[in-house]
Design an enzyme around this catalytic site. Sequence first.
Site, PDB file in Angstrom:
ATOM      1  N   SER A   1       0.816  -1.210   0.000  1.00  0.00           N
ATOM      2  CA  SER A   1       0.000   0.000   0.000  1.00  0.00           C
ATOM      3  C   SER A   1       0.851   1.261   0.000  1.00  0.00           C
ATOM      4  CB  SER A   1      -0.921   0.015   1.232  1.00  0.00           C
ATOM      5  OG  SER A   1      -0.148  -0.027   2.428  1.00  0.00           O
TER       6      SER A   1
ATOM      7  N   HIS B   1      -2.814  -3.542  -5.473  1.00  0.00           N
ATOM      8  CA  HIS B   1      -3.188  -3.112  -4.126  1.00  0.00           C
ATOM      9  C   HIS B   1      -4.668  -3.373  -3.906  1.00  0.00           C
ATOM     10  CE1 HIS B   1      -3.783   0.366  -1.066  1.00  0.00           C
ATOM     11  NE2 HIS B   1      -3.654  -0.796  -0.455  1.00  0.00           N
TER      12      HIS B   1
ATOM     13  N   ASN C   1      -4.657   6.069  -0.936  1.00  0.00           N
ATOM     14  CA  ASN C   1      -4.059   6.410   0.357  1.00  0.00           C
ATOM     15  C   ASN C   1      -3.407   7.789   0.350  1.00  0.00           C
ATOM     16  OD1 ASN C   1      -4.910   4.116   1.652  1.00  0.00           O
ATOM     17  ND2 ASN C   1      -3.032   2.975   1.289  1.00  0.00           N
TER      18      ASN C   1
ATOM     19  N   GLU D   1      -6.082  -1.190  -6.953  1.00  0.00           N
ATOM     20  CA  GLU D   1      -5.151  -0.261  -7.595  1.00  0.00           C
ATOM     21  C   GLU D   1      -4.085  -1.081  -8.309  1.00  0.00           C
ATOM     22  OE1 GLU D   1      -4.646   3.937  -5.303  1.00  0.00           O
ATOM     23  OE2 GLU D   1      -3.861   2.213  -4.233  1.00  0.00           O
TER      24      GLU D   1
END
Length: 283
Positions: free
Chosen positions: A119, A140, A190, A152
């Site tokens: 991540s 991800h 994120n 992702e």
Amino acid sequence: MSIQTVGIIGAGTMGSGIAQACAVAGVRVVMVDIAEAAVAKGLASVDSSLERLLKKDKISQADKDAALARIRTSTQYEDLKSADLVIEAATENHALKIKIIQQLDALLAHEVILASNTSSISITQLAAVTQRADRFIGMHFFNPVPLMALVEIIRGLQTSDATHATVQELAKRLGKSPITVKNAPGFVVNRILVPMINEAFFVLAEGLASADDIDAGMRLGCNQPIGPLALADMIGLDVCLAVMEVYLEQFGDSKYRPCPLLKEMVAAGRLGRKSGQGVYHYR
């Protein structure tokens, strides 16, 4: 290239979730961890998750049995040789991921694709320690993997178009909605999410509102399913802090400075749900 068998390193929350998503979609899985107890726990987690879906009439007993039959567990990397793609889903530790990826690179056939479920760690850097940088990519997944639609797909500088197309097609087969992003700290989700959580801690620390009201404001005013402070407790305050520290170091921009209250709570061991106390108390 069509992926028939996926190898997964790590049988924890993410690894077992990825295994379930693959198995339900008809993809064979080899799930590997360092100890029999770990892989047994991972398989039990998949069984429990499928049982909940069965009770909700989302799947049939035959579907559940077929999915479990597609998952093979092992403590030996050698058993990954049958895989067309191997996803590393170990703990978010740079040195550990490098070690695992180098071992896999030496073991697997030349054409096998390697992916990392990181991540925050640079896909370009991870690819660079292999002899298959063009066949290395980030996948991800989001927790809980069986329920979250997003994946992702992160392209390192070296990732080939063919590798990207193969992994994108696999994500869609798993019933996911993939987005493609370039390699950068935090990628996309994120990069936006964790600074928002950090800002919520600043608002809390400044006494502008209570934790309950901050979360209610974001749920009701921004239509978020969960407030940022409750989400931080779910993610883990230590994880949120670590991500902010990575951003501060890699971007060199003070806007990524971690909130002192977040740092203080982590120092006190108030990490969220996993420790029984974070912003909120948990039994």
